[in-house]
Design a protein around this motif. Structure first.
Motif, short mmCIF file in Angstrom:
data_model
loop_
_atom_site.label_atom_id
_atom_site.label_comp_id
_atom_site.label_asym_id
_atom_site.label_seq_id
_atom_site.Cartn_x
_atom_site.Cartn_y
_atom_site.Cartn_z
N LEU A 1 72.08 15.36 77.58
CA LEU A 1 72.10 14.30 76.57
C LEU A 1 72.21 14.88 75.16
O LEU A 1 73.00 14.40 74.34
N PHE A 2 71.42 15.91 74.88
CA PHE A 2 71.45 16.49 73.53
C PHE A 2 72.81 17.11 73.22
O PHE A 2 73.34 16.93 72.11
N LEU A 3 73.38 17.81 74.17
CA LEU A 3 74.68 18.45 73.93
C LEU A 3 75.78 17.39 73.76
O LEU A 3 76.60 17.47 72.83
N GLY A 4 75.81 16.42 74.65
CA GLY A 4 76.82 15.39 74.56
C GLY A 4 76.66 14.53 73.32
O GLY A 4 77.64 14.22 72.62
N ALA A 5 75.44 14.15 73.01
CA ALA A 5 75.19 13.30 71.85
C ALA A 5 75.49 14.02 70.55
O ALA A 5 75.95 13.40 69.58
N SER A 6 75.24 15.32 70.50
CA SER A 6 75.54 16.07 69.28
C SER A 6 77.03 16.09 68.99
O SER A 6 77.46 15.91 67.85
N ALA A 7 77.84 16.27 70.05
CA ALA A 7 79.31 16.26 69.86
C ALA A 7 79.79 14.85 69.49
O ALA A 7 80.62 14.68 68.59
N ALA A 8 79.26 13.84 70.18
CA ALA A 8 79.68 12.46 69.89
C ALA A 8 79.31 12.07 68.46
O ALA A 8 80.11 11.46 67.73
N SER A 9 78.10 12.40 68.04
CA SER A 9 77.67 12.02 66.70
C SER A 9 78.50 12.75 65.64
O SER A 9 78.78 12.18 64.57
N TYR A 10 78.91 13.98 65.93
CA TYR A 10 79.76 14.70 64.97
C TYR A 10 81.05 13.94 64.72
O TYR A 10 81.44 13.71 63.57
N PHE A 11 81.74 13.55 65.79
CA PHE A 11 83.02 12.87 65.62
C PHE A 11 82.83 11.49 64.98
O PHE A 11 83.67 11.06 64.17
N MET A 12 81.76 10.79 65.30
CA MET A 12 81.52 9.49 64.68
C MET A 12 81.22 9.64 63.19
O MET A 12 81.74 8.89 62.37
N LEU B 1 116.38 2.44 67.50
CA LEU B 1 115.19 1.64 67.23
C LEU B 1 114.01 2.61 67.08
O LEU B 1 113.75 3.41 67.97
N TYR B 2 113.33 2.53 65.94
CA TYR B 2 112.16 3.37 65.69
C TYR B 2 110.93 2.49 65.53
O TYR B 2 110.96 1.45 64.88
N PHE B 3 109.85 2.91 66.16
CA PHE B 3 108.56 2.26 65.95
C PHE B 3 107.47 3.30 66.20
O PHE B 3 107.62 4.21 67.01
N SER B 4 106.36 3.16 65.50
CA SER B 4 105.23 4.06 65.72
C SER B 4 104.29 3.49 66.76
O SER B 4 104.24 2.27 66.96
N ASP B 5 103.54 4.36 67.41
CA ASP B 5 102.62 3.89 68.45
C ASP B 5 101.37 3.24 67.86
O ASP B 5 100.84 2.27 68.40
N HIS B 6 100.90 3.73 66.75
CA HIS B 6 99.71 3.18 66.08
C HIS B 6 99.65 3.76 64.69
O HIS B 6 100.46 4.63 64.32
N GLY B 7 98.71 3.30 63.89
CA GLY B 7 98.56 3.80 62.54
C GLY B 7 97.46 4.85 62.42
O GLY B 7 97.12 5.53 63.40
N GLU B 8 96.85 4.91 61.24
CA GLU B 8 95.86 5.96 60.97
C GLU B 8 94.96 5.51 59.82
O GLU B 8 95.41 4.88 58.85
N SER B 9 93.69 5.84 59.92
CA SER B 9 92.76 5.64 58.81
C SER B 9 92.68 6.93 58.01
O SER B 9 92.55 8.02 58.58
N LEU B 10 92.73 6.79 56.70
CA LEU B 10 92.70 7.96 55.81
C LEU B 10 91.54 7.86 54.82
O LEU B 10 91.69 8.20 53.65
N GLY B 11 90.41 7.40 55.30
CA GLY B 11 89.23 7.35 54.46
C GLY B 11 88.84 5.95 54.03
O GLY B 11 87.75 5.78 53.44
N GLU B 12 89.68 4.96 54.28
CA GLU B 12 89.29 3.58 53.97
C GLU B 12 88.05 3.21 54.78
O GLU B 12 87.99 3.43 55.98
N LYS B 13 87.08 2.64 54.10
CA LYS B 13 85.79 2.26 54.73
C LYS B 13 85.17 3.46 55.44
O LYS B 13 84.48 3.33 56.45
N ASN B 14 85.45 4.65 54.91
CA ASN B 14 84.92 5.91 55.44
C ASN B 14 85.37 6.18 56.88
O ASN B 14 84.69 6.87 57.63
N MET B 15 86.52 5.66 57.25
CA MET B 15 87.08 5.89 58.58
C MET B 15 88.27 6.83 58.48
O MET B 15 89.06 6.75 57.54
#
Length: 534
Positions: free
Chosen positions: A65-76, A440-454
């Motif tokens: 739990l500690f190892l997994g939670a530490s990695a998850a919390s880092y990315f969040m 025909l060009y389309f992107s798969d998804h966009g990206e957050s670049l710091g808006e709302k800290n995301m």
């Protein structure tokens, strides 16, 4: 109890920030709510952990739990992501190079302090267990008292907690470590489902009447579908962005830029299967899509030669029954590669020869590396560093938001160049080989670049910001292609500001190529109102 307190306090910064905002923000009158919610979670975790509090069991459980939670919390905390089934799918399906870009010294520090050190303490801590019968009675009492006290707190706080949880569904994706188990269970449930039987789709597909009318010309068609990666529409100057990120595309005659397009998902593992599946976003599920053929299969049924060329981490299952070529692996001495990866222009290298030698009508899918982060600076070759200073680390907390956006905008500038090169190639092939061409060009998804800290992408769609959902899409048709299929470019240009989505891609490709099949829905074909019948 101590482990429960540590879990709630140490790994849930993102959860508590969202919870505080959901309950009206920091104010003195809310202190009892915060304290009560904290105690409620501690009691819940304590009841659950007590069920594992046995010799040879509790220590491995806490360490995991500690190892997994530490990695998850880092990315969040670092990127503002949430942990759901799609994020777990991204973890399992990403390639080693993409995974390596997410590793950093900051992550090592976080995992060491919040994961390894507490795990070592748990491992060395002596535990005393009572006689079995007494121990079981005490554990049963602990679970019962924890649940009863938690239920009491829940009743007291229900008036405040219920609206917060109902209106902020992202909270369940932020509570660590329960989010890890919920997400992993969701992913594995889909992954380990019964063996998939692929249902045929569009086996009645055939070339429509416009092909018969053009039969005497004996001209082949070449249609290129460019699947972009992590490109968000709002950073394209064609869509009104202040920076000139599309200088080459702005000069392309006949290019139709659709300004209001939504993605099917916020991650490649969702959007790519969805957009090629023929399912709308409302109907889409990974299980449904994996159990039926998709757009590329329908095109094969209609007689097209279909090829997927990849400079990313694969096609997520949508190209399994067509030809596939991977150009992402670096080759020493290749000017279009560096030591780690290849640039998107490498996707085009073999296309002229392919067009020249093919005897059939072609559909070629080019899957870009595009703007995949967080190592945006790696996506562009020399000469595409117009905006600076540039963030040159995947530890985004070390960079200013301006330098992160600079690095990202340079990737859009390079995508602009790549798409312009693709159009140059198609024009040259049309003139040299006498083929009718389209892109025909389309992107798969966009990206957050710091808006709302995301940062980055992959947020659950229901709570995802517009930056992760709004994507660029463009269409270009050669004169011969438009004439053959009786498509009015001015009509298409007039539709460029209307709202479209990935739902339209499947049917628009079939409509463009005048493929007759029962699975074609003209209402979802964005070109249909602009195509004259013969």
């Amino acid at each position: 109890m101590g482990a429960s307190v540590f879990l709630v306090a140490a790994y849930n910064l993102s959860f508590w920030k969202t919870f505080v905002a959901a309950t009206g923000g920091i104010r003195f009158g809310n202190v009892p709510v915060y304290a009560g919610a904290f105690l409620l979670l501690v009691l819940l975790f304590n009841a659950i952990l007590t069920l594992f509090n046995f010799r040879f069991v509790i220590k491995p459980v806490l360490i995991a739990l500690f190892l997994g939670a530490s990695a998850a919390s880092y990315f969040m905390n670092e990127y503002g992501v949430v942990i759901d089934a799609s994020m777990v799918q991204n973890v399992f399906e990403t390639d080693p190079k993409e995974a390596n870009e997410l590793l950093s010294w900051r992550m090592v520090e976080t995992v060491t302090v919040l994961g390894i050190l507490p795990s070592l303490l748990v491992w060395r801590l002596p535990l005393v267990f009572r006689p079995v019968r007494r121990d079981l009675l005490l554990k049963a009492g602990t679970v019962a008292l924890s649940l009863l006290a938690g239920a009491g707190l829940l009743l007291l706080l229900f008036k405040v907690l219920a609206p917060a949880v109902r209106e902020h569904r992202e909270l369940r994706f932020l509570l660590t470590p329960t989010n890890m188990f919920q997400a992993t269970h969701g992913y594995l449930k889909r992954k380990w489902a019964a063996p998939v039987v692929i249902a045929p789709l569009g086996t009645d597909a055939a070339l429509g009447p416009k092909w018969a009318a053009a039969a005497g010309q004996r001209k082949r068609t070449v249609t290129v579908l460019v699947v972009g990666e992590t490109a968000r529409a709002m950073n394209f100057s064609l869509n009104g962005y202040a920076r000139q990120t599309n200088p080459e595309l702005a000069r392309q005659a006949g290019l139709i830029n659709f300004r209001n397009v939504s993605s099917c998902g916020t991650a490649t593992a969702v959007s790519v299967p969805c957009v090629f599946s023929g399912l709308t976003r409302d109907d889409y599920s990974a299980d449904k899509a994996s159990r039926q053929e998709g757009l590329l299969d329908v095109l094969k049924h209609a007689g097209f030669d279909v090829l997927w060329i990849d400079n990313n981490s694969g096609c997520k299952g949508v190209c399994e029954r067509v030809r596939f070529e991977d150009v992402s692996q670096p080759v020493p001495g290749d000017p279009l590669c560096n030591g780690e990866e290849c640039f998107d222009e490498r996707l085009l290298r073999g296309v002229p020869q392919l067009i020249r030698t093919s005897q059939k009508d072609l559909v070629v899918v080019l899957h870009q590396k595009g703007s995949h982060g967080p190592a945006y600076w790696k996506r562009t070759p020399a000469g595409f560093d117009r905006y600076g200073p540039v963030c040159r680390t995947n530890e985004l907390e070390q960079c200013s938001r301006e330098s992160i956006v600079n690095a990202y905008d340079n990737t859009i500038l390079y995508t602009d160049h790549f798409l312009a090169r693709t159009l140059d190639l198609l024009r040259a092939s049309a003139a040299r080989e006498g083929v009718d061409t389209a892109m025909l060009y389309f992107s798969d998804h966009g990206e957050s670049l710091g808006e709302k800290n995301m940062y980055l992408h992959g947020a659950p769609y229901i709570i995802s910001p517009a930056e992760q959902r709004t994507v660029p899409m463009m269409l270009w048709l050669s004169d011969g292609f438009r004439q053959r299929f009786h498509i009015d470019n001015q009509c298409l240009a007039a539709r460029s500001t209307q709202a479209f989505s990935h739902d339209n891609v499947f049917h628009s490709v079939l409509g463009l190529l005048n493929v007759s099949t029962a699975v074609y829905n003209p209402k979802l074909d964005l070109t249909h109102p602009c195509a004259r019948e013969i």
